[in-house]
Design a protein around this motif. Sequence first.
Motif, PDB file in Angstrom:
ATOM      1  N   ALA A  76       9.535   2.623 -14.276  1.00 34.67           N
ATOM      2  CA  ALA A  76       9.164   3.989 -14.671  1.00 34.67           C
ATOM      3  C   ALA A  76       7.765   4.235 -14.105  1.00 34.67           C
ATOM      4  O   ALA A  76       6.764   4.188 -14.822  1.00 34.67           O
ATOM      5  CB  ALA A  76       9.206   4.138 -16.185  1.00 34.67           C
ATOM      6  N   PHE A  77       7.698   4.487 -12.811  1.00 37.34           N
ATOM      7  CA  PHE A  77       6.432   4.487 -12.093  1.00 37.34           C
ATOM      8  C   PHE A  77       5.521   5.646 -12.465  1.00 37.34           C
ATOM      9  O   PHE A  77       4.308   5.464 -12.576  1.00 37.34           O
ATOM     10  CB  PHE A  77       6.686   4.462 -10.592  1.00 37.34           C
ATOM     11  N   ALA A  78       6.059   6.824 -12.656  1.00 39.17           N
ATOM     12  CA  ALA A  78       5.215   7.978 -12.997  1.00 39.17           C
ATOM     13  C   ALA A  78       4.532   7.765 -14.345  1.00 39.17           C
ATOM     14  O   ALA A  78       3.337   8.046 -14.499  1.00 39.17           O
ATOM     15  CB  ALA A  78       6.048   9.255 -13.019  1.00 39.17           C
ATOM     16  N   GLU A  79       5.270   7.251 -15.306  1.00 41.88           N
ATOM     17  CA  GLU A  79       4.690   6.997 -16.629  1.00 41.88           C
ATOM     18  C   GLU A  79       3.630   5.899 -16.562  1.00 41.88           C
ATOM     19  O   GLU A  79       2.596   5.984 -17.214  1.00 41.88           O
ATOM     20  CB  GLU A  79       5.776   6.609 -17.646  1.00 41.88           C
ATOM     21  N   ALA A  80       3.887   4.873 -15.764  1.00 38.46           N
ATOM     22  CA  ALA A  80       2.903   3.797 -15.606  1.00 38.46           C
ATOM     23  C   ALA A  80       1.625   4.337 -14.979  1.00 38.46           C
ATOM     24  O   ALA A  80       0.516   4.031 -15.442  1.00 38.46           O
ATOM     25  CB  ALA A  80       3.479   2.677 -14.741  1.00 38.46           C
ATOM     26  N   GLY A 124      -1.448   1.713  -6.919  1.00 37.62           N
ATOM     27  CA  GLY A 124      -0.975   1.550  -5.553  1.00 37.62           C
ATOM     28  C   GLY A 124       0.445   1.024  -5.493  1.00 37.62           C
ATOM     29  O   GLY A 124       1.278   1.517  -4.730  1.00 37.62           O
ATOM     30  N   ARG A 125       0.739   0.058  -6.324  1.00 33.02           N
ATOM     31  CA  ARG A 125       2.078  -0.546  -6.348  1.00 33.02           C
ATOM     32  C   ARG A 125       3.140   0.459  -6.793  1.00 33.02           C
ATOM     33  O   ARG A 125       4.247   0.476  -6.257  1.00 33.02           O
ATOM     34  CB  ARG A 125       2.058  -1.756  -7.280  1.00 33.02           C
ATOM     35  N   ALA A 126       2.801   1.306  -7.772  1.00 30.61           N
ATOM     36  CA  ALA A 126       3.754   2.304  -8.258  1.00 30.61           C
ATOM     37  C   ALA A 126       4.104   3.290  -7.142  1.00 30.61           C
ATOM     38  O   ALA A 126       5.279   3.625  -6.950  1.00 30.61           O
ATOM     39  CB  ALA A 126       3.189   3.034  -9.469  1.00 30.61           C
ATOM     40  N   TYR A 127       3.110   3.742  -6.404  1.00 30.42           N
ATOM     41  CA  TYR A 127       3.390   4.633  -5.272  1.00 30.42           C
ATOM     42  C   TYR A 127       4.165   3.889  -4.177  1.00 30.42           C
ATOM     43  O   TYR A 127       5.101   4.418  -3.590  1.00 30.42           O
ATOM     44  CB  TYR A 127       2.104   5.217  -4.687  1.00 30.42           C
ATOM     45  N   PHE A 128       3.752   2.662  -3.917  1.00 28.16           N
ATOM     46  CA  PHE A 128       4.390   1.858  -2.877  1.00 28.16           C
ATOM     47  C   PHE A 128       5.873   1.672  -3.175  1.00 28.16           C
ATOM     48  O   PHE A 128       6.713   1.826  -2.292  1.00 28.16           O
ATOM     49  CB  PHE A 128       3.689   0.500  -2.773  1.00 28.16           C
ATOM     50  N   GLN A 129       6.212   1.345  -4.392  1.00 24.83           N
ATOM     51  CA  GLN A 129       7.610   1.093  -4.743  1.00 24.83           C
ATOM     52  C   GLN A 129       8.454   2.361  -4.703  1.00 24.83           C
ATOM     53  O   GLN A 129       9.666   2.281  -4.567  1.00 24.83           O
ATOM     54  CB  GLN A 129       7.709   0.409  -6.099  1.00 24.83           C
ATOM     55  N   GLY A 188      -7.647  -7.993  -5.970  1.00 23.70           N
ATOM     56  CA  GLY A 188      -8.236  -7.495  -4.732  1.00 23.70           C
ATOM     57  C   GLY A 188      -7.643  -8.145  -3.501  1.00 23.70           C
ATOM     58  O   GLY A 188      -7.370  -7.483  -2.499  1.00 23.70           O
ATOM     59  N   ARG A 189      -7.424  -9.452  -3.576  1.00 16.02           N
ATOM     60  CA  ARG A 189      -6.820 -10.161  -2.443  1.00 16.02           C
ATOM     61  C   ARG A 189      -5.374  -9.711  -2.235  1.00 16.02           C
ATOM     62  O   ARG A 189      -4.932  -9.502  -1.107  1.00 16.02           O
ATOM     63  CB  ARG A 189      -6.913 -11.668  -2.664  1.00 16.02           C
ATOM     64  N   GLU A 190      -4.635  -9.545  -3.320  1.00 17.71           N
ATOM     65  CA  GLU A 190      -3.256  -9.071  -3.189  1.00 17.71           C
ATOM     66  C   GLU A 190      -3.230  -7.620  -2.712  1.00 17.71           C
ATOM     67  O   GLU A 190      -2.321  -7.218  -1.988  1.00 17.71           O
ATOM     68  CB  GLU A 190      -2.517  -9.226  -4.515  1.00 17.71           C
ATOM     69  N   GLY A 191      -4.225  -6.860  -3.127  1.00 19.62           N
ATOM     70  CA  GLY A 191      -4.332  -5.485  -2.668  1.00 19.62           C
ATOM     71  C   GLY A 191      -4.521  -5.391  -1.170  1.00 19.62           C
ATOM     72  O   GLY A 191      -4.025  -4.461  -0.529  1.00 19.62           O
ATOM     73  N   LEU A 192      -5.218  -6.358  -0.596  1.00 20.00           N
ATOM     74  CA  LEU A 192      -5.407  -6.386   0.860  1.00 20.00           C
ATOM     75  C   LEU A 192      -4.067  -6.565   1.571  1.00 20.00           C
ATOM     76  O   LEU A 192      -3.782  -5.874   2.545  1.00 20.00           O
ATOM     77  CB  LEU A 192      -6.376  -7.507   1.247  1.00 20.00           C
TER      78      LEU A 192
END
Length: 155
Positions: free
Chosen positions: A83-87, A112-117, A141-145
């Motif tokens: 439920a990405f919008a709610e998250a 970022g992950r919610a938009y990505f998915q 931060g490292r995973e975000g890269l």
Amino acid sequence: MRIIISLLVLLNSGSPLLASPAQVTRGEAFAAHVAASSSQFRDDDLAQVRRLDRESRGADGKLQILGAAEHVRRANIYMNNRAFAEAREHWQLLLERYPADPNVSAALYGMGRAYFQERSYAQSLPYFERLTREFAQVKDGREGLFMLATALLRA
């Protein structure tokens, strides 16, 4: 983590849910039970959080400001249930209201992950860029890269 382990056991065991009773071992039956009960808890958590959010909205339709930990908890439940919008709504409130909270890196990663998915790669970029810039020293931060690179490739 238990859900992942349970699913791996189910996949490696040849799906005990489809097997005849003679083929099901005690371990397979237990793994099937754990997987079924874990998804039930997830569904119950999602229903509870949706009810709480519905009850806590103001007349303008905006969510009530909660504690940082509660916004993180609810956002994680929504993310686990796709439920990405709610998250994102909870992550955004955390970013706006609690900019010094230790969970800001998790909120940026979650946004970022919610938009990505949802395959909105261009919208995920600012969150991964900020995460990489401000939190390079922590795991998020490292995973975000890595996510930033992937989003750039897909955008």
